[in-house]
Scaffold this motif. Structure first.
Motif, PDB file in Angstrom:
ATOM      1  N   ALA A 105       0.865  -1.182   0.000  1.00  0.00           N
ATOM      2  CA  ALA A 105       0.000   0.000   0.000  1.00  0.00           C
ATOM      3  C   ALA A 105       0.898   1.228   0.000  1.00  0.00           C
ATOM      4  N   LEU A 106       0.716   2.091  -0.996  1.00  0.00           N
ATOM      5  CA  LEU A 106       1.571   3.260  -1.194  1.00  0.00           C
ATOM      6  C   LEU A 106       0.719   4.476  -1.496  1.00  0.00           C
ATOM      7  N   PRO A 107       1.208   5.683  -1.154  1.00  0.00           N
ATOM      8  CA  PRO A 107       0.514   6.899  -1.572  1.00  0.00           C
ATOM      9  C   PRO A 107       0.959   7.315  -2.974  1.00  0.00           C
ATOM     10  N   ARG A 108       0.220   8.186  -3.568  1.00  0.00           N
ATOM     11  CA  ARG A 108       0.643   8.765  -4.844  1.00  0.00           C
ATOM     12  C   ARG A 108       1.798   9.733  -4.613  1.00  0.00           C
ATOM     13  N   ALA A 109       2.722   9.765  -5.551  1.00  0.00           N
ATOM     14  CA  ALA A 109       3.754  10.811  -5.558  1.00  0.00           C
ATOM     15  C   ALA A 109       3.107  12.041  -6.185  1.00  0.00           C
ATOM     16  N   TYR A 110       2.260  12.670  -5.405  1.00  0.00           N
ATOM     17  CA  TYR A 110       1.348  13.688  -5.939  1.00  0.00           C
ATOM     18  C   TYR A 110       2.084  14.825  -6.624  1.00  0.00           C
TER      19      TYR A 110
ATOM     20  N   LEU B 169      -2.778   4.520  -0.759  1.00  0.00           N
ATOM     21  CA  LEU B 169      -3.012   5.259   0.481  1.00  0.00           C
ATOM     22  C   LEU B 169      -3.287   6.719   0.149  1.00  0.00           C
ATOM     23  N   PRO B 170      -4.079   7.406   0.946  1.00  0.00           N
ATOM     24  CA  PRO B 170      -4.275   8.836   0.698  1.00  0.00           C
ATOM     25  C   PRO B 170      -2.983   9.599   0.963  1.00  0.00           C
ATOM     26  N   HIS B 171      -2.555  10.397  -0.016  1.00  0.00           N
ATOM     27  CA  HIS B 171      -1.351  11.192   0.219  1.00  0.00           C
ATOM     28  C   HIS B 171      -1.652  12.390   1.122  1.00  0.00           C
ATOM     29  N   ARG B 172      -2.864  12.899   1.007  1.00  0.00           N
ATOM     30  CA  ARG B 172      -3.230  14.023   1.857  1.00  0.00           C
ATOM     31  C   ARG B 172      -3.340  13.543   3.309  1.00  0.00           C
ATOM     32  N   HIS B 173      -2.698  14.247   4.186  1.00  0.00           N
ATOM     33  CA  HIS B 173      -2.609  13.947   5.624  1.00  0.00           C
ATOM     34  C   HIS B 173      -1.559  12.887   5.956  1.00  0.00           C
ATOM     35  N   TYR B 174      -1.219  12.001   5.008  1.00  0.00           N
ATOM     36  CA  TYR B 174      -0.309  10.894   5.313  1.00  0.00           C
ATOM     37  C   TYR B 174       1.040  10.991   4.606  1.00  0.00           C
ATOM     38  N   ALA B 175       1.179  11.806   3.596  1.00  0.00           N
ATOM     39  CA  ALA B 175       2.412  11.774   2.794  1.00  0.00           C
ATOM     40  C   ALA B 175       2.806  13.164   2.295  1.00  0.00           C
ATOM     41  N   MET B 176       2.487  14.190   3.056  1.00  0.00           N
ATOM     42  CA  MET B 176       2.815  15.546   2.626  1.00  0.00           C
ATOM     43  C   MET B 176       4.324  15.776   2.611  1.00  0.00           C
ATOM     44  N   LEU B 177       4.798  16.510   1.614  1.00  0.00           N
ATOM     45  CA  LEU B 177       6.169  16.996   1.600  1.00  0.00           C
ATOM     46  C   LEU B 177       6.209  18.363   2.271  1.00  0.00           C
ATOM     47  N   SER B 178       7.270  18.626   3.017  1.00  0.00           N
ATOM     48  CA  SER B 178       7.388  19.926   3.699  1.00  0.00           C
ATOM     49  C   SER B 178       7.357  21.074   2.701  1.00  0.00           C
ATOM     50  N   GLY B 179       7.836  20.821   1.482  1.00  0.00           N
ATOM     51  CA  GLY B 179       7.848  21.868   0.468  1.00  0.00           C
ATOM     52  C   GLY B 179       6.474  22.343   0.048  1.00  0.00           C
ATOM     53  N   GLU B 180       5.414  21.614   0.440  1.00  0.00           N
ATOM     54  CA  GLU B 180       4.062  22.057   0.096  1.00  0.00           C
ATOM     55  C   GLU B 180       3.770  23.425   0.688  1.00  0.00           C
ATOM     56  N   PHE B 181       4.380  23.739   1.829  1.00  0.00           N
ATOM     57  CA  PHE B 181       4.158  25.042   2.459  1.00  0.00           C
ATOM     58  C   PHE B 181       4.893  26.167   1.728  1.00  0.00           C
ATOM     59  N   ARG B 182       5.757  25.822   0.796  1.00  0.00           N
ATOM     60  CA  ARG B 182       6.506  26.840   0.058  1.00  0.00           C
ATOM     61  C   ARG B 182       5.863  27.157  -1.291  1.00  0.00           C
ATOM     62  N   ARG B 183       4.837  26.447  -1.639  1.00  0.00           N
ATOM     63  CA  ARG B 183       4.152  26.713  -2.902  1.00  0.00           C
ATOM     64  C   ARG B 183       3.240  27.927  -2.780  1.00  0.00           C
ATOM     65  N   ASP B 184       2.958  28.531  -3.914  1.00  0.00           N
ATOM     66  CA  ASP B 184       1.989  29.624  -3.934  1.00  0.00           C
ATOM     67  C   ASP B 184       0.615  29.090  -3.553  1.00  0.00           C
ATOM     68  N   ASP B 185      -0.224  29.949  -3.020  1.00  0.00           N
ATOM     69  CA  ASP B 185      -1.528  29.507  -2.525  1.00  0.00           C
ATOM     70  C   ASP B 185      -2.418  28.917  -3.610  1.00  0.00           C
ATOM     71  N   ASP B 186      -2.159  29.261  -4.886  1.00  0.00           N
ATOM     72  CA  ASP B 186      -2.972  28.709  -5.974  1.00  0.00           C
ATOM     73  C   ASP B 186      -2.291  27.517  -6.655  1.00  0.00           C
ATOM     74  N   ASP B 187      -1.266  26.946  -5.995  1.00  0.00           N
ATOM     75  CA  ASP B 187      -0.511  25.859  -6.611  1.00  0.00           C
ATOM     76  C   ASP B 187      -0.527  24.603  -5.731  1.00  0.00           C
ATOM     77  N   HIS B 188      -1.700  24.277  -5.194  1.00  0.00           N
ATOM     78  CA  HIS B 188      -1.817  23.107  -4.333  1.00  0.00           C
ATOM     79  C   HIS B 188      -2.803  22.071  -4.879  1.00  0.00           C
ATOM     80  N   ALA B 189      -3.172  22.197  -6.151  1.00  0.00           N
ATOM     81  CA  ALA B 189      -4.182  21.297  -6.716  1.00  0.00           C
ATOM     82  C   ALA B 189      -3.720  19.840  -6.679  1.00  0.00           C
ATOM     83  N   ARG B 190      -2.432  19.601  -6.902  1.00  0.00           N
ATOM     84  CA  ARG B 190      -1.941  18.219  -6.878  1.00  0.00           C
ATOM     85  C   ARG B 190      -2.081  17.624  -5.479  1.00  0.00           C
TER      86      ARG B 190
END
Length: 381
Positions: free
Chosen positions: A211-216, A278-299
């Protein structure tokens, strides 16, 4: 008396006893439905471990120590294959390390698992030669700390091949968790990340070898036409060990069916068409997600294109976050200048040019500070 009849009876002639009973029922329902607050990165667990018991109970396993817990019950039809009546299932979190830096990270991971009151066993894969180090060696000191956490040690020959940077080439070693057949299911998460909640409920994911998450972050934005095949990630995995799967891994690393790349590419080949997602949201977030622009989180947000990024909510609901902020190095290679440069930007009020929203920066900085605190208190003390 039926419920509808009881309610009409209560409305017309409430006795003191009925009034007390009704009040108790209402209070119980309200308390059950009211969501519990969760600590985000800036207030991660620093309380004594007994204070986490209530918080972790909702998703954790019954005790696997003391009196055996029988998951295999012939009358209930267990989902686990090969169940014999009275058999006790064994679940374990697995970590591995091949360097002293990752040994420290594994110690941090095991410490946090204990802090969150995991009911599963802990297992550690490490090089055979570490058993021969002098007691004063840095590795031996950290191994003693791990041993104090009641961890099962599994000395192994490192699984690697001579290609690429050493950390990457030795990353195949974590896939040896598939050979730990004394356990019925194992969870491995990369130690260059932090867990923030109990993950025991993942042991009861639907039956699958992998069981693996997506490399979103590598996949197309959800909903786009002609999307490329999805890539799966390997920084958190739920595995069902078996000799057959272990032999396939070894063959893909060293045998005739070698896979180009490293552990993630191998797991994509191994799990193609059969891996549980597995759901990547909540379970597989990369720390770099907080460095993206607010309109660049669709993945990352994925399942609902109408969702908007809320850094407070995502930080609070995360079970595990993996450090990945290229070109910033991993947090144990601390560079204050690089860290300051890499910090997420605050949104600026276009009229006053004053920083308006710094929540992404707050959570990102808190994540790194949490690691540095853990390292100082757990490994360096």
């Amino acid at each position: 008396m039926q419920i509808g009849t009881w309610i009409s009876h209560f409305r017309s002639r409430p006795s003191p006893r009925e009034s007390i009973l009704f009040t108790f029922v209402v209070l119980f329902v309200v308390s059950f439905l009211h969501p519990r607050s969760r600590d985000a990165f800036s207030s991660s667990p620093r309380r004594p471990s007994h204070q986490f018991q209530e918080e972790s109970d909702e998703h954790s396993l019954p005790s696997l120590t003391g009196e055996p817990t029988h998951w295999c019950d012939g009358d209930s039809g267990s989902i686990w294959p090969g169940c014999d009546e009275g058999k006790t299932q064994r679940f374990a979190y697995v970590q591995y390390a091949t360097t002293v830096e990752y040994l420290c990270n594994s110690l941090i991971a095991f410490t946090r698992l204990r802090r969150f009151n995991t009911r599963a066993e802990l297992a550690f894969l490490h090089p055979l030669e570490w058993n021969d180090f002098d007691e004063s060696h840095a590795v031996s000191k950290l191994l003693r700390k791990i041993d104090a956490l009641d961890v099962n040690f599994h000395p192994i020959e490192i699984l690697s091949r001579d290609v690429g940077e050493k950390t990457w080439s030795q990353s195949f070693t974590k896939l040896m968790a598939l050979g730990l057949t004394e356990y019925d299911r194992v969870i491995h998460f990369d130690s260059d990340g932090l867990i923030f909640k109990n993950l025991d409920h993942l042991f009861f994911s639907p039956q699958a070898s992998i069981a693996l998450p997506r490399a979103y972050w590598l996949n197309d934005v959800p909903g786009q036409a002609n999307s490329a095949p999805e890539v799966l990630a390997s920084h958190i995995m739920v595995l069902t060990p078996s000799q057959h799967m272990y032999e396939r891994v070894v063959d893909m690393v060293k045998g005739e069916n070698q896979v180009e790349g490293f552990d993630m590419e191998l797991m994509n080949r191994l799990g193609k068409g059969s891996a549980l997602i597995l759901p990547h949201r909540h379970y597989a977030m990369l720390s770099g997600e907080f460095r993206r622009d607010d309109d660049d989180h669709a993945r990352y947000l994925g399942e609902d294109p109408s969702l908007t990024w809320d850094p407070d909510a995502e930080a609070e609901s995360s079970f595990y976050v993996h450090f990945s902020d290229w070109p910033l190095p991993k947090p144990w290679i601390r560079s204050d200048a690089d860290f300051k440069t890499a910090r997420p930007r605050c949104s600026i009020d276009p009229a006053s040019f004053v920083a308006q929203d710094c929540r992404n920066r707050k959570h990102w900085v808190a994540l790194y500070e949490e690691y540095w605190r853990e390292k100082a208190e757990t490994c360096d003390a």
